[in-house]
Design an enzyme around this catalytic site. Structure first.
Site, PDB file in Angstrom:
ATOM      1  N   GLU A 148      39.251 -36.500   7.537  1.00  0.00           N
ATOM      2  CA  GLU A 148      38.941 -37.589   8.463  1.00  0.00           C
ATOM      3  C   GLU A 148      37.746 -38.347   7.897  1.00  0.00           C
ATOM      4  OE1 GLU A 148      39.368 -36.725  12.516  1.00  0.00           O
ATOM      5  OE2 GLU A 148      38.397 -38.556  13.196  1.00  0.00           O
ATOM      6  N   ARG A 149      37.920 -39.649   7.754  1.00  0.00           N
ATOM      7  CA  ARG A 149      36.872 -40.503   7.167  1.00  0.00           C
ATOM      8  C   ARG A 149      36.490 -40.037   5.756  1.00  0.00           C
ATOM      9  NH1 ARG A 149      38.406 -44.141  10.599  1.00  0.00           N
ATOM     10  NH2 ARG A 149      38.141 -43.476  12.736  1.00  0.00           N
ATOM     11  N   LYS A 270      32.607 -29.928  19.107  1.00  0.00           N
ATOM     12  CA  LYS A 270      32.703 -31.283  19.660  1.00  0.00           C
ATOM     13  C   LYS A 270      33.511 -31.143  20.944  1.00  0.00           C
ATOM     14  CE  LYS A 270      34.876 -35.795  18.673  1.00  0.00           C
ATOM     15  NZ  LYS A 270      35.428 -36.685  17.623  1.00  0.00           N
ATOM     16  N   GLU A 274      36.172 -38.151  22.789  1.00  0.00           N
ATOM     17  CA  GLU A 274      37.313 -38.756  22.099  1.00  0.00           C
ATOM     18  C   GLU A 274      38.565 -37.886  22.225  1.00  0.00           C
ATOM     19  OE1 GLU A 274      35.773 -39.585  18.141  1.00  0.00           O
ATOM     20  OE2 GLU A 274      34.867 -41.434  18.876  1.00  0.00           O
ATOM     21  N   LYS A 348      23.670 -37.532  16.684  1.00  0.00           N
ATOM     22  CA  LYS A 348      23.830 -38.568  15.656  1.00  0.00           C
ATOM     23  C   LYS A 348      22.572 -39.425  15.587  1.00  0.00           C
ATOM     24  CE  LYS A 348      28.842 -39.035  15.616  1.00  0.00           C
ATOM     25  NZ  LYS A 348      30.004 -39.925  15.486  1.00  0.00           N
ATOM     26  N   ASP A 353      27.325 -45.195  16.636  1.00  0.00           N
ATOM     27  CA  ASP A 353      28.148 -44.421  15.718  1.00  0.00           C
ATOM     28  C   ASP A 353      27.937 -44.838  14.263  1.00  0.00           C
ATOM     29  OD1 ASP A 353      29.981 -42.618  14.847  1.00  0.00           O
ATOM     30  OD2 ASP A 353      31.741 -43.696  15.539  1.00  0.00           O
ATOM     31  N   GLU A 381      31.741 -44.197   6.319  1.00  0.00           N
ATOM     32  CA  GLU A 381      32.792 -44.695   7.214  1.00  0.00           C
ATOM     33  C   GLU A 381      32.642 -46.186   7.519  1.00  0.00           C
ATOM     34  OE1 GLU A 381      33.098 -42.581  10.911  1.00  0.00           O
ATOM     35  OE2 GLU A 381      34.564 -43.975  11.734  1.00  0.00           O
TER      36      GLU A 381
HETATM   37  O1  GCW Z   1      32.877 -42.293  14.365  1.00  0.00           O
HETATM   38  C1  GCW Z   1      33.789 -41.532  14.939  1.00  0.00           C
HETATM   39  C2  GCW Z   1      34.817 -41.429  13.890  1.00  0.00           C
HETATM   40  C3  GCW Z   1      35.739 -40.285  14.154  1.00  0.00           C
HETATM   41  C4  GCW Z   1      34.904 -39.027  14.268  1.00  0.00           C
HETATM   42  C5  GCW Z   1      33.905 -39.200  15.409  1.00  0.00           C
HETATM   43  C6  GCW Z   1      32.955 -38.018  15.561  1.00  0.00           C
HETATM   44  C7  GCW Z   1      35.416 -36.777  13.671  1.00  0.00           C
HETATM   45  O2  GCW Z   1      35.496 -42.648  13.783  1.00  0.00           O
HETATM   46  O3  GCW Z   1      36.635 -40.215  13.083  1.00  0.00           O
HETATM   47  O4  GCW Z   1      35.688 -37.876  14.468  1.00  0.00           O
HETATM   48  O5  GCW Z   1      33.128 -40.310  15.166  1.00  0.00           O
HETATM   49  O6  GCW Z   1      31.855 -38.093  15.042  1.00  0.00           O
HETATM   50  O7  GCW Z   1      33.312 -37.060  16.190  1.00  0.00           O
END
Ligand code: GCW
Length: 666
Positions: A148-149, A270, A274, A348, A353, A381
């Protein structure tokens, strides 16, 4: 040094170096007080031998003790802290002291770095102890081999539902350890399908093998957990943390997991994000969710790293009060102090993001009674996907240097995550890794500087972005001063260049939805992710002040008032905090709209300049590396032009205001 592998050795390639008087120390190497059968000591010794042979052509012999005269001795010194090393030169001998194997390993990598940089070791007096207790890489690798990414090929940990353990696992561990990484999360935080099964018999053997390899390099293995695992692995039909049956299921599960992977460090989670399940589903707090797991891993010395990336991802753009930036703080601040001591909240760097520029998350230092860890993203990303050059260490540095005002005195983010502020041990930094199975590990050769730099910075937060860039360039290419200066210049300017041709003054986004590469000014404007720029015919920006979403109040003073005031707000974050007319006058004497036009033209010009600089290095960079990066720059230039044209046309058409310089705007 000859490398027959299908992948490069990056900064550990150990090519021939000029001997700055260092070779003379290494005829004989003495290990005093350490068990030379200990895997970390063996790896340290193997690395030292390999580096010395490659760089200086010296082949040392190993002795147990009894250094007399000149040489190199590794001594056990119990006064040293865990992971610390001391290096000194006495009476013509070089002495490395440490209390544990990790200290020795880090000391050896330090020595090899000095040799690679052609620095004389007899002047190398050093007492080095990592600033951050935890220095972690988070891999977003999926078990089908995708990442992912990921922008550097496929996973080297997983393929077609299997765990891979091979020579690359070892080389990865060497690279990570060489920059001080001491924890690795193997799998993506979005844990689905097969990855849910990583904590079952199906995968224990392989996971244990990886954990063992890592351990030999001072790295603890961690796994990401699916919070709904009980429901998916045949347990109770609930994931409610306060349901006794659920806890009983986890208890048995952890007993099994730690029996099979005894040196596992714990888990990253997590939850409620999402589409991922979590405690909110059952009306419980995030603390309820984390504590249930923490209590159960505690007997095994395990820790739970709990992510704070929890927000409502189904917003209505008409709703001007709900603000995604507020979400992390709103969801967690009430629980400050409620967490077990083996829980760390992973935050984060920004409240949105991983944008090229955003404010620092107010949760960092906002919480004062909870273990905290900073999460940054080395994977590019939103920052060019390892096609565009974007050296991220200046951004990480800015976050670390941010003064939170959480307590008088030691209150920067660096203080908080190193444990200096609250005197805690469970804290540190994690980066979403930018690696994959491409031969060069990071897609773009120059993106390896982000991998290298993250580790170096987490180890020594006071290093400057420039020092790190120079080290990386010197080790990777050569110590030629001109070459290093050119590469450092390219790296150091790259973040601002990227910012110039993408989204202005902290507003972020404007990227193509889903892929997150290339421009789409309104791409996220009318979607449900809460990522707005709020541009209309009069102005642009998100009002997060007292009269807007009130987000500014999540900061301690004086930050809150500073951000609240349009005059005092740092200009690079102006549109993150304020909605302003296109005619607003910036400190530069330019209007907002003119700033948008100018910075976008400049961004493209700077990419053209970067390409000229790179071309001037032809012949001095290995041909393969030169060509690969040259090709990426071409794609970057295309991307930058696309951004410039789309952003400028968009704002020209919205505002109807001409560019003062009359340049071509579509
Ligand atoms: O920025 C978003 C990304 C997702 C990512 C999510 C996260 C792993 O687009 O791809 O999922 O953050 O940090 O959980």
């Amino acid at each position: 040094m000859k490398n027959d592998k299908k992948w490069t050795q990056l900064w550990l390639s150990y090519n021939t170096r000029r001997d700055a008087g260092n070779g003379r120390f290494f005829g004989e190497v003495f290990f005093d007080g350490f068990d030379t059968q200990d895997p970390i000591i063996q790896n340290a010794w193997a690395e030292l031998s390999r580096g010395l042979k490659g760089m200086l052509g010296v082949e040392p012999s190993l002795n147990k003790s009894g250094l007399s005269g000149s040489g190199f001795a590794v001594r056990r010194l119990t006064e040293c802290a865990a992971e610390e090393f001391r290096l000194s030169c006495k009476d013509g001998s070089l002495v490395l002291e440490a209390a544990d194997g990790k200290g020795v390993l880090y000391g050896v990598f330090h020595i090899l770095r000095q040799i690679a940089l052609e620095r004389p070791l007899d002047q190398a007096q050093a007492v080095c102890r990592p600033d951050d207790p935890l220095r972690m890489l988070n891999h977003w690798d999926n078990m089908d081999g995708s990442i992912e990414r990921g922008y550097s090929g496929r996973s080297f940990f997983f393929e077609d539902g299997e765990v891979l353990v091979d020579e690359r696992t070892v080389d990865y561990a060497r690279l990570a350890a060489s920059v001080g990484i001491n924890g690795v999360v193997l799998n993506n935080v979005n844990v689905k399908d097969q990855a849910t099964w990583l904590i079952t018999d199906r995968y224990f053997d392989k996971a244990a093998q990886i954990a063992k390899i890592f351990e030999g390099y001072g790295i603890r293995l961690f796994l990401s957990l699916n919070y709904a695992a009980p429901m998916e692995l045949g347990g109770p039909d609930s994931a409610d943390p306060l349901n006794g049956e659920v806890a009983a299921w986890w208890k048995e599960k952890f007993a099994e997991v730690f029996a099979r992977i005894p040196n596992l460090g714990g888990f990253l989670v997590k939850a409620d994000s999402e589409g991922r399940p979590g405690p909110f589903t059952y009306g419980r707090t995030q603390a309820d969710g984390a504590n249930m797991l923490a209590d159960l891993v505690k007997p095994y010395g395990g820790i739970i790293i709990w992510r704070c990336f929890v927000y409502n991802c189904t917003q209505d753009w008409r709703d001007r009060k709900t603000d995604r930036a507020r979400a992390g703080y709103d969801n967690f601040i009430q629980t400050d102090g409620d967490y077990r001591d083996n829980v760390i909240l992973q935050i984060k760097n920004g409240p949105m993001d991983f944008q090229i520029r955003e404010a620092v998350s107010p949760l960092l230092g906002g919480m004062t009674k909870t273990n905290q860890m900073l999460e940054v993203q080395a994977a590019q990303e939103y920052t060019g996907q390892q096609i565009d050059l974007c050296y991220l260490i200046p951004l990480f540095k800015e976050v670390l240097d941010f003064k939170t005002y959480c307590v008088p005195g030691r209150d920067t983010v660096a203080d908080v995550v190193s444990g200096r502020t609250f005197g805690n041990k469970l804290c540190g930094m994690a980066a979403v890794s930018n690696t994959g199975n491409d031969a060069n590990w990071t897609g773009n050769d120059l993106a390896a500087a982000n991998f290298y730099g993250f580790g170096r910075l987490a180890f020594t937060t006071s290093l400057s972005a420039e020092e790190i860039a120079a080290e990386w360039a010197g080790m990777t290419y050569s110590c030629d001063k001109e070459l290093t200066a050119a590469i450092v210049g390219l790296l150091m300017g790259s973040r601002e260049t990227y910012e110039k041709y993408t989204s202005p003054l902290g507003i972020g986004w404007m990227v193509t939805p889903n892929t997150h590469y290339g421009p789409s000014v309104d791409g996220y404007e009318y979607s449900r992710w809460g990522t707005y720029h709020r541009a209309d015919h009069l102005g642009l920006g998100v009002d997060r002040t007292d009269s807007g979403t009130g987000y500014v109040r999540q900061y301690h003073e004086p930050n809150a008032s500073r951000y609240n005031s349009v005059e005092e707000c740092p200009e690079e974050l102006l549109l993150f905090f304020h909605h302003l007319p296109y005619t607003y006058m910036l400190k530069s004497g330019k209007t907002l709209i003119q700033h948008i036009y100018d910075s976008h033209f400049e961004g493209v010009e700077e990419v053209e300049e970067m390409i000229r600089t790179w071309e001037s290095l032809k012949g001095r960079i290995p041909e393969g590396s030169y060509a690969l990066v040259r090709e990426r720059f071409e794609r970057q230039l295309h991307n930058a032009r696309e951004w410039r044209d789309q952003v400028n046309s968009y704002f020209y058409r919205k505002s109807g205001i001409n560019d003062q310089k009359g340049r071509e705007i579509f």
